[in-house]
Scaffold this motif. Sequence first.
Motif, PDB file in Angstrom:
ATOM      1  N   UNK B  13      -5.021  -5.813  13.758  1.00  0.00           N
ATOM      2  CA  UNK B  13      -5.439  -6.853  12.824  1.00  0.00           C
ATOM      3  C   UNK B  13      -6.579  -6.362  11.931  1.00  0.00           C
ATOM      4  N   UNK B  14      -6.503  -6.758  10.683  1.00  0.00           N
ATOM      5  CA  UNK B  14      -7.525  -6.439   9.704  1.00  0.00           C
ATOM      6  C   UNK B  14      -8.907  -6.854  10.251  1.00  0.00           C
ATOM      7  N   UNK B  15      -9.939  -6.063  10.044  1.00  0.00           N
ATOM      8  CA  UNK B  15     -11.264  -6.417  10.568  1.00  0.00           C
ATOM      9  C   UNK B  15     -11.701  -7.815  10.119  1.00  0.00           C
ATOM     10  N   UNK B  16     -12.525  -8.423  10.930  1.00  0.00           N
ATOM     11  CA  UNK B  16     -13.086  -9.766  10.721  1.00  0.00           C
ATOM     12  C   UNK B  16     -12.113 -10.886  11.080  1.00  0.00           C
ATOM     13  N   UNK B  17     -10.874 -10.549  11.445  1.00  0.00           N
ATOM     14  CA  UNK B  17      -9.974 -11.619  11.860  1.00  0.00           C
ATOM     15  C   UNK B  17     -10.440 -12.177  13.200  1.00  0.00           C
ATOM     16  N   UNK B  18     -10.255 -13.456  13.386  1.00  0.00           N
ATOM     17  CA  UNK B  18     -10.588 -14.077  14.657  1.00  0.00           C
ATOM     18  C   UNK B  18      -9.422 -13.844  15.618  1.00  0.00           C
ATOM     19  N   UNK B  19      -9.680 -13.091  16.664  1.00  0.00           N
ATOM     20  CA  UNK B  19      -8.619 -12.749  17.605  1.00  0.00           C
ATOM     21  C   UNK B  19      -8.755 -13.613  18.849  1.00  0.00           C
ATOM     22  N   UNK B  20      -7.659 -14.204  19.248  1.00  0.00           N
ATOM     23  CA  UNK B  20      -7.690 -15.074  20.413  1.00  0.00           C
ATOM     24  C   UNK B  20      -6.498 -14.749  21.305  1.00  0.00           C
ATOM     25  N   UNK B  21      -6.755 -14.297  22.520  1.00  0.00           N
ATOM     26  CA  UNK B  21      -5.629 -14.017  23.415  1.00  0.00           C
ATOM     27  C   UNK B  21      -4.979 -15.305  23.906  1.00  0.00           C
ATOM     28  N   UNK B  22      -3.680 -15.300  23.949  1.00  0.00           N
ATOM     29  CA  UNK B  22      -2.947 -16.462  24.469  1.00  0.00           C
ATOM     30  C   UNK B  22      -1.873 -15.963  25.429  1.00  0.00           C
ATOM     31  N   UNK B  23      -1.443 -16.842  26.279  1.00  0.00           N
ATOM     32  CA  UNK B  23      -0.377 -16.487  27.216  1.00  0.00           C
ATOM     33  C   UNK B  23       0.955 -16.856  26.580  1.00  0.00           C
ATOM     34  N   UNK B  24       1.712 -15.881  26.139  1.00  0.00           N
ATOM     35  CA  UNK B  24       3.007 -16.150  25.518  1.00  0.00           C
ATOM     36  C   UNK B  24       4.137 -16.015  26.507  1.00  0.00           C
ATOM     37  N   UNK B  25       5.363 -16.263  26.061  1.00  0.00           N
ATOM     38  CA  UNK B  25       6.511 -16.180  26.970  1.00  0.00           C
ATOM     39  C   UNK B  25       6.698 -14.777  27.552  1.00  0.00           C
ATOM     40  N   UNK B  26       6.297 -13.763  26.798  1.00  0.00           N
ATOM     41  CA  UNK B  26       6.428 -12.385  27.299  1.00  0.00           C
ATOM     42  C   UNK B  26       5.109 -11.844  27.841  1.00  0.00           C
ATOM     43  N   UNK B  27       4.200 -12.747  28.189  1.00  0.00           N
ATOM     44  CA  UNK B  27       2.910 -12.296  28.678  1.00  0.00           C
ATOM     45  C   UNK B  27       1.825 -12.520  27.653  1.00  0.00           C
ATOM     46  N   UNK B  28       0.664 -11.926  27.874  1.00  0.00           N
ATOM     47  CA  UNK B  28      -0.439 -12.163  26.954  1.00  0.00           C
ATOM     48  C   UNK B  28      -0.152 -11.603  25.565  1.00  0.00           C
ATOM     49  N   UNK B  29      -0.668 -12.280  24.579  1.00  0.00           N
ATOM     50  CA  UNK B  29      -0.476 -11.838  23.196  1.00  0.00           C
ATOM     51  C   UNK B  29      -1.648 -12.362  22.381  1.00  0.00           C
ATOM     52  N   UNK B  30      -1.711 -11.943  21.135  1.00  0.00           N
ATOM     53  CA  UNK B  30      -2.744 -12.472  20.256  1.00  0.00           C
ATOM     54  C   UNK B  30      -2.208 -13.718  19.568  1.00  0.00           C
ATOM     55  N   UNK B  31      -3.029 -14.747  19.528  1.00  0.00           N
ATOM     56  CA  UNK B  31      -2.614 -15.972  18.873  1.00  0.00           C
ATOM     57  C   UNK B  31      -2.341 -15.697  17.393  1.00  0.00           C
ATOM     58  N   UNK B  32      -1.231 -16.194  16.913  1.00  0.00           N
ATOM     59  CA  UNK B  32      -0.848 -16.043  15.497  1.00  0.00           C
ATOM     60  C   UNK B  32      -0.780 -14.581  15.057  1.00  0.00           C
ATOM     61  N   UNK B  33      -0.401 -13.701  15.978  1.00  0.00           N
ATOM     62  CA  UNK B  33      -0.465 -12.275  15.665  1.00  0.00           C
ATOM     63  C   UNK B  33       0.321 -11.917  14.403  1.00  0.00           C
ATOM     64  N   UNK B  34       1.501 -12.537  14.255  1.00  0.00           N
ATOM     65  CA  UNK B  34       2.332 -12.171  13.117  1.00  0.00           C
ATOM     66  C   UNK B  34       1.778 -12.712  11.799  1.00  0.00           C
TER      67      UNK B  34
END
Lengths: 615, 266
Positions: B13-34
Amino acid sequence: MSDDRQSLDVDIVCVGFGPATGGFLTTLGRGLAARAGTPAAESRVAPGLPLQVTCFERADDIGTGVSGVVTRARGIRASFPDLDPAQIPMAAAVRHETVAYLLDPGGASRRSAALRAVDALLRAGRGVLPMRDHAVELPYVPGFLRKDGGLILSLGQFTQWVGSQVLATGAVQVWPASPVAQALVEHGRVTGVRLVDQGAERNGAPAAGYLPGMDVRAALTVVGDGPVGVVGRQIDEQFGMPAGHAKRDWAIGMKMVVDLPETCALEPGSVLHTLGYPEPEIFGFLYVSGERTASLGIFVPSWFDSPVRTAYRYLQHWMRHPYLWRHLAGGRMRSWGAKSLQESGRQGEPHLVGEGYARIGEGSGSTNVLTGSGVDEAWTTGVQLAEGVLELLDAGTPLTREHLHRAYVARRRASWVEREARVAERARNGFHRGVVTGLVGMALAGLARGRLGLPGTALRAQARVRTLEDWVGNRIPAAELETLRREAATFGAGLHDAVMSRLGWPAIPYDGQLLVSHQDALLMGGKVQAAPGFADHVIFLDPALCRDCREKLCVEMCSGQAITRGEDDLPVFDREKCIHCGACHWNCTRPAPEDPNRSNLQFRAGAGGLHSTEN
Amino acid sequence: MGYHIVVCGSLVPDPLQTLEPVQGPQGPALKNEMMLPAVLDPWASHALYEAAHLARTVAGSRVWLVSLGPKAKLQQVMMTVAQKAPFELVAIDGSASGFTDAAAVAGALADAIEAIPDLDRTRLLVFGGWESASRGASAVMQIVGERLGLVDQFQGVDALTVEDGGALRVLERIEGGRHQVSTLAGPPALFGWATGHLGEPPNNPQIGMANMRAIMPALQRAKPAALGAGPTFARVSLPKQTRQTRVVKDLAVDAIAKEIVDWIKG
């Protein structure tokens, strides 16, 4: 260090990748893919290769510098007949529309006597009127404002979605982080564009890694660089505007994307428009796009005569209005941004084609100022140009002004974009005489399908903005204003905070997640960045004029606090904070020394800015 | 006879983005990663710029960029990266969230490298980021090297120079702000780059247009990565932090240090 300017020949070069260019490249890319291997799709500059189509976008990525929207999406749906909003992040179908008039709950809003009388009447009738939380919801939304069957879109996400599809055709190339410095004009003909220099000092002087901006030559330059794009403005200046046309009506749209609190009852697809508060001249919007996310913000127009008009603090007061705060309290800012809007509509339409160029989108006057709709219109103008270009390519006809006029302009004139633009043409004239007059004028134009309208003349900023003393009247003594001015100069700040506080606007109770400082909005919301190696793109031509300027509206109106008061009370520009909204371009109140039609502030092409794609 | 330089690098992710880990169907992921704007990992970017520089100076060299990431986001990032330096893309479709298993990622990268047609292992230099902005374990490049049988590995590299006779002189970061100097006879070898010494090249559309002719087909050919289930994360959460932002320019170093010390002391 390199002194050699590179040159590249392509067939079509596009400036800016927004909705208009998205529509153009979507249509053109599909058309070229369908014609692959035929003479129509063969490059004229590189025989044997496919037509070379390239697009240069100023922002560091496509979709990082644009805003949210509610649109009828007629043109967009025509391009994507099977469009499922679920394919596009943050998109939702419009379900419910409301227009609300916001009364002033605190007494700080600057309302005319007529409006105060209206407010008093409404408050007196609250037992029978649908009034709650200091607001009245209009019993019905006029047809010309409704977006039935439309879409709520994050324009950033929509643009990225379009970009991925455009690239997947393989027929066109899009290059972000590539600002275009100017159009190349030779013997009255646009022959392409020149990119900005890289590896430059702030003043433009060559530095380490200097690379002179490349010249990209093309038979057709498609200008879709929006309302404040440098190429569009250069062409306006160099070739002039059609008789009676001018771009003098502007607005700054400032917005946030907010994660709504669990308690919020607004349904996805809800569209809310407000008027009346925080100042009568400022309009607001809130669109719920799904997953408890809303795009919300305000428009501050150029005909709001305050010399301390600031969008950011007004945005916070607007959110804090009880009618809205009941939905927003506990919410969290995800994104933030601002952009200029060209509000002249058809009155600001430039020459749509010339030798070597064609204009599409907002900079071409496509925004409908009655319906408040611009994205779908911009998209459609891009589609129309692409259809015209394909027609000319099929016929083997050169892309001359005459042929483009027949293939593109005639299409546009015969379309709903033109038909509705004519209805809207005089809709906002009344705002130049006052808010109430303006609203009456809009209603007249909308209900009478453009046959009626009120007169009114847009003025240049230089002739429009009032002095601070005149604006505040006797609400702040002159001596105190001078003190506020001195303090602002000492701290390098704008005057708006001090003046608004003195006029009774309450302090914003920062909560660290939705109500945050302006600088935190840049970092947390806009993720504003600027790569090194580019010259400053905001230039103050004659410092003496700036020093003597009492209003310094460039400082007050700067969306990113990138322009501040520096030594000797001269404005100072910090490109690392600039979000390229372009407000400074139309808010400078001093005419340029050598050209009274231009201002003393030059807004050039530059890289960097917003890095959020959720706007 | 030039080098065959393979750069491993993907997006973050581009710097300064707010990264939030979430539990997705395939395991942990970044919220709104796409939805997050992305850039080529800054560490890998340095490796790519160094590779391009080396290829420019040693005639006959070729550069490949092997990227494992979501295909749609890779396509987007390539619009910028392709303008920076000439390379050939090998794309692998898969998550770049940083939550994937390092060994599985390294395996996918090594498999992709081995499948590059015309790759001459006697001329092979594998470049990558020493660390990653999405993963700080410094594990992937080492495992890539092991999978490829590369015994000469260098991590935290700041400089690589070709000496007369073809020997390679390497500067690796070690403690105390110093470098360890090594010399090796030549390829094959693996280099996990630190920041190097080269600045970011300017955007050059001519390079971009040349690159893109092969990049789009490479993206279309991208195969899904077989990353397996990966590790199990018991819990993912955001660090507790309070943002206290002030933007102050030209502050003296001593004043900055004092402010930080005062803040730590509370």
